[in-house]
Scaffold this active site. Structure first.
Site, short mmCIF file in Angstrom:
data_model
loop_
_atom_site.label_atom_id
_atom_site.label_comp_id
_atom_site.label_asym_id
_atom_site.label_seq_id
_atom_site.Cartn_x
_atom_site.Cartn_y
_atom_site.Cartn_z
N TYR A 101 4.50 12.32 8.90
CA TYR A 101 3.92 13.40 8.15
C TYR A 101 4.64 14.25 7.13
CZ TYR A 101 -0.74 14.63 10.16
OH TYR A 101 -2.03 14.58 10.31
N ARG A 161 -5.17 0.45 -2.20
CA ARG A 161 -6.36 1.35 -2.27
C ARG A 161 -5.90 2.92 -2.56
NH1 ARG A 161 -11.22 0.27 -2.37
NH2 ARG A 161 -10.59 -1.82 -2.27
N LYS A 220 -7.76 -1.10 -8.72
CA LYS A 220 -8.69 -1.88 -9.59
C LYS A 220 -7.59 -2.66 -10.56
CE LYS A 220 -12.63 1.12 -9.17
NZ LYS A 220 -12.22 2.49 -8.71
N THR A 273 -7.90 5.29 -10.13
CA THR A 273 -7.50 4.64 -8.87
C THR A 273 -6.52 3.46 -9.02
OG1 THR A 273 -9.49 2.94 -9.25
CG2 THR A 273 -9.72 4.82 -8.03
N GLU A 285 3.29 16.73 4.86
CA GLU A 285 2.40 17.72 4.32
C GLU A 285 3.42 18.65 3.00
OE1 GLU A 285 0.07 20.29 6.49
OE2 GLU A 285 -1.20 18.32 7.17
N ASP A 297 -11.60 9.99 -16.83
CA ASP A 297 -11.27 9.37 -15.49
C ASP A 297 -11.19 7.93 -15.80
OD1 ASP A 297 -11.97 7.98 -13.13
OD2 ASP A 297 -13.93 8.82 -12.68
N1 DSN Z 1 -16.98 2.17 -6.33
C1 DSN Z 1 -16.24 2.09 -7.16
C2 DSN Z 1 -16.65 0.97 -8.14
O1 DSN Z 1 -17.05 0.06 -7.72
O2 DSN Z 1 -16.74 1.09 -9.11
C3 DSN Z 1 -16.24 3.26 -8.25
O3 DSN Z 1 -15.99 4.36 -7.22
#
Ligand code: DSN
Length: 434
Positions: free
Chosen positions: A60, A248, A242, A239, A62, A213
């Site tokens: 933990y 993730r 990707k 994110t 925080e 974004d």
């Molecule tokens: N679910 C993601 C995507 O596939 O682009 C976006 O959050």
């Protein structure tokens, strides 16, 4: 007691739970024997897998390094500082927050840091490629803030000017009319470069803040093949799993002036304990993305997307916006077969071992659950070493599957070809046969 494959189905410790072990083995088999074309997915390195499956999950923490609400965080502080420092260096950013559990949380934190409830935000329409957190009626974002949407221009018959690109005249008009406090750039289904500069100019013209974004192109930006919004936008969210090829999760970079507000918005604003095992894996991925080979990888992702787009178009599928400049290929199936929905196409392609997702296309006459489109992406298969020759073959297999979709024997034969193609490009050669 360390295992480089910690967390994998081949970790001997998992013999204690044969049910989970067997499910993980089945998923390794699926990922290794089918074509991963979902544009928001990738294959992490085994180092990222190992960090994700490490003992850091037990802790933990925080708070932030040096200011925790629990004892015993000496090592954890070093882990999180390492991840923050590597991320700042990767993007040349003044401040980094590596705690967001996901891209959606990163966006929610940015809104919380930059806005008051009820403020107006200008962002991309979901059915033109925007994200749920860009003000979809189904998202909490639209209940807290007042979203106004811009979209892409209309499609044309002119191959030199196909349309379906972000309409900056519309963005500027909407900004003048609605005087948003924040303008958001970024998308989940858009195959073109999103230049941050016109957004910055429009935001400045109405005294709005600017959020970029970068969930989808973060890796392409890190690899130097897309323009960086860092230093242009006030806040950049993304994110890590990707095109960036990490675990993730989400992350945020911003100028120092927003650091306190962003950090407070993530914790205690939105989240409790950070996932320090994932943060360690993010640190690994940020170091990997800083290497020269990642720039070559990013360029190959785009080259592969162009090859895949060409082969899919040769099958008679119309490409939204006429092509691609990133890792995505957005297909309009109506030109191929007016009766074929995205849902049906996704399902038969799944049976053939070609994994992708149905997607709305701009002004889609069908619902988001059915759709007229398919979204393909090349980040994952590029990681396995596939190149333009394989992309051409995949486009042909996709066309054959859709044409012969009523013939289960034909689909089974394509499945066998897919399996044979994948065998030459194992995502985790170290795991094979272990
Ligand atoms: N679910 C993601 C995507 O596939 O682009 C976006 O959050």
């Amino acid at each position: 007691m360390s295992s480089p494959m910690s967390g994998s189905p081949f970790d001997p410790w998992l013999t204690a739970d044969p049910e989970v072990r067997s499910l993980l083995a089945a998923e390794v088999d699926r990922q290794s024997t089918t074509l991963q074309l979902i544009a928001s997915e990738n294959f992490t390195s085994t180092a990222v897998l190992a960090a994700t499956g490490s003992v850091l999950t037990n802790k933990y923490a925080e708070g932030y390094p040096g200011r925790r609400y629990y004892g015993g965080n000496q090592v954890i502080d070093e882990v999180e500082d390492l991840a923050r420092d590597r991320l700042k260096a990767l993007f040349g950013a003044e401040h980094a927050n590596v705690q967001p559990h996901a891209g959606s949380n990163a966006n929610l934190a940015a809104y919380q840091a930059l806005l008051q409830p009820g403020d107006t935000v200008l962002a991309m329409r979901l059915d033109h490629g925007g994200h749920l957190t860009h003000g979809s009626p189904a998202s909490i974002t639209s209940k807290v803030w007042n979203f106004v949407s811009y979209g892409v221009s209309a499609a044309t018959d002119d191959p030199d000017k196909p349309g379906e690109i972000i309409d900056f005249d519309q963005v500027a008009d909407l900004a003048r009319t609605h005087r948003p406090k924040l303008i958001v750039a970024g998308s989940t289904a858009y195959s073109r470069i999103i230049d941050p500069l016109p957004f910055r100019e429009i935001a400045d013209s109405v005294d709005a803040k600017f959020l970029y974004d970068a969930a989808h192109p973060a890796g392409l930006i890190a690899g130097g093949v897309h323009p960086s919004p860092v230093g242009v936008a006030d806040v950049v969210t993304f994110t890590t799993h990707k095109t960036l090829r990490g675990p993730r999760g989400g992350a945020i970079v911003c100028a120092s002036e927003y650091a306190k507000a962003i950090d407070g918005a993530i914790f205690p604003g939105l989240q409790g304990g950070p996932l320090e095992n994932v943060i360690a894996a993010k640190a690994v991925a940020f170091a990997e993305a800083a290497r020269p080979e990642f720039a070559a990888y990013s360029a190959q992702v785009v080259a592969n997307a162009k090859a895949l787009a060409a082969s899919v178009a040769a099958e008679g599928v119309r490409l939204v916006s006429g092509g691609t400049e990133n890792h995505q290929v957005l297909c309009d199936l109506r030109s191929f077969d007016a009766e074929l929905t995205g849902k049906e196409a996704q399902e038969v392609l799944d049976r053939a071992g070609i994994t992708c997702n149905r997607n709305t296309i701009p002004d889609d006459p069908r619902s988001p659950f059915i759709t007229s489109g398919l979204r393909l992406g090349t980040a994952a298969l590029t990681t396995t070493g596939m190149g333009p020759a394989e992309m051409a073959r995949i486009g042909a297999l996709l066309g054959r599957t859709l044409r012969e979709r009523a013939d289960e024997a034909a689909v089974a034969s394509i499945r066998a070809e897919v399996r044979e193609l994948c065998a030459g490009f194992p995502p985790y050669p170290d795991l094979a046969g272990a």
